[in-house]
Write a protein that holds these residues in place. Structure first.
Motif, PDB file in Angstrom:
ATOM      1  N   GLN A 163      38.519  32.564  -3.854  1.00 60.82           N
ATOM      2  CA  GLN A 163      39.680  31.591  -2.695  1.00 60.82           C
ATOM      3  C   GLN A 163      39.143  30.863  -2.086  1.00 60.82           C
ATOM      4  O   GLN A 163      39.025  30.880  -1.418  1.00 60.82           O
ATOM      5  CB  GLN A 163      40.374  32.713  -2.372  1.00 60.82           C
ATOM      6  N   VAL A 166      38.637  28.148  -3.408  1.00 58.24           N
ATOM      7  CA  VAL A 166      39.695  27.709  -3.093  1.00 58.24           C
ATOM      8  C   VAL A 166      39.809  26.692  -2.133  1.00 58.24           C
ATOM      9  O   VAL A 166      40.409  25.200  -1.074  1.00 58.24           O
ATOM     10  CB  VAL A 166      41.020  27.961  -3.974  1.00 58.24           C
ATOM     11  N   ASP A 167      39.405  27.834  -0.476  1.00 58.90           N
ATOM     12  CA  ASP A 167      39.630  27.370   0.788  1.00 58.90           C
ATOM     13  C   ASP A 167      39.211  26.171   0.816  1.00 58.90           C
ATOM     14  O   ASP A 167      39.291  25.270   2.118  1.00 58.90           O
ATOM     15  CB  ASP A 167      39.364  28.786   1.174  1.00 58.90           C
ATOM     16  N   ARG A 192      45.887  22.487  -5.211  1.00 55.89           N
ATOM     17  CA  ARG A 192      46.317  23.565  -3.819  1.00 55.89           C
ATOM     18  C   ARG A 192      47.787  23.189  -2.979  1.00 55.89           C
ATOM     19  O   ARG A 192      47.672  21.953  -2.900  1.00 55.89           O
ATOM     20  CB  ARG A 192      44.537  23.652  -2.748  1.00 55.89           C
ATOM     21  N   PHE A 197      47.314  28.167  -5.009  1.00 61.07           N
ATOM     22  CA  PHE A 197      46.775  27.519  -6.080  1.00 61.07           C
ATOM     23  C   PHE A 197      47.498  27.881  -6.876  1.00 61.07           C
ATOM     24  O   PHE A 197      47.528  29.479  -7.704  1.00 61.07           O
ATOM     25  CB  PHE A 197      45.281  27.248  -5.885  1.00 61.07           C
TER      26      PHE A 197
END
Length: 221
Positions: A163, A166-167, A192, A197
């Motif tokens: 994560q 992804v952030d 995303r 996502f």
């Protein structure tokens, strides 16, 4: 071998790679094909394995790492739907080859690598690429201070995309990665969204493993 002849041989092998490994295997974006036909893979490998640059398997590097298979990188590049204005976070820079290809296609690349020997190769080989920044950091951490990015490009197989990476994507940003699942590797892509996502597999292709991405193991009794 005479240096000019070696260069000619490598150029011929690069063109052959594009013709036989990429064009015949769904690497269909003409910009990706042109970039991979231009960038010399051998310049981003240790001298001891440079002659293996254009074979259709991974190339061994240092400390158990390997340069990803050309078709895997080519398919990920194609699936990423890259735009000239994109800012890309590349995870697993290795010796810098994929960063150099991306540099031909997008506005900027932040290439993250953790292996000291590979970092040294990448920094030397990418010195003339003004739109590439090479970062020394754990692969699973990325480089949040330069985000958000338009594309997260993981050039290898991981058990799960953290994560934390992804952030670092903008909402709507694209993700491409190899996924390792019980000894089998696949290529996957996704986006995303404001709610999270998701990744969807799009090809069963050999892909080199990247360290530091093991999924937590549950206890068994």
């Amino acid at each position: 071998m005479n240096l000019d002849l070696r260069k000619q041989d490598m150029t011929a092998m690069r063109h052959a790679m594009v013709a036989s490994q990429l064009r015949t295997n769904a690497v269909s974006d003409p910009r990706v094909v042109a970039a991979m036909d231009l960038v010399p893979r051998e310049a981003f490998l240790p001298e001891t394995v440079a002659e293996l640059a254009y074979r259709d398997t991974s190339v061994p590097l240092s400390h158990g790492r390997a340069q990803n298979v050309p078709i895997a990188t080519g398919r990920l590049l194609t699936q990423a739907e890259l735009r000239a204005t994109d800012r890309v976070l590349l995870i697993g820079a290795a010796g810098g080859y994929t960063a150099a290809v991306l540099a031909e296609l997008v506005a900027s690349v932040v290439a993250v690598e953790s292996d000291p020997a590979l970092l040294a190769i990448a920094r030397t080989a990418l010195a003339s690429h003004a739109n590439v920044t090479v970062v020394d950091a754990p692969l699973h951490e990325g480089h949040a201070s330069d985000g958000p990015f338009d594309v997260l490009f993981i050039d290898g197989a991981v058990e799960a995309v953290p994560q934390a990476l992804v952030d670092q994507l903008a909402i709507g940003g694209r993700i491409v990665s190899g996924i390792a699942d019980r000894g089998v590797t696949r290529l996957a892509a996704g986006r995303r969204t404001a709610g999270g996502f998701a990744l969807l597999d799009f090809a069963d292709i050999d892909c080199v493993p990247l360290p530091g991405f093991a999924s937590p193991r549950s206890f068994t009794f």
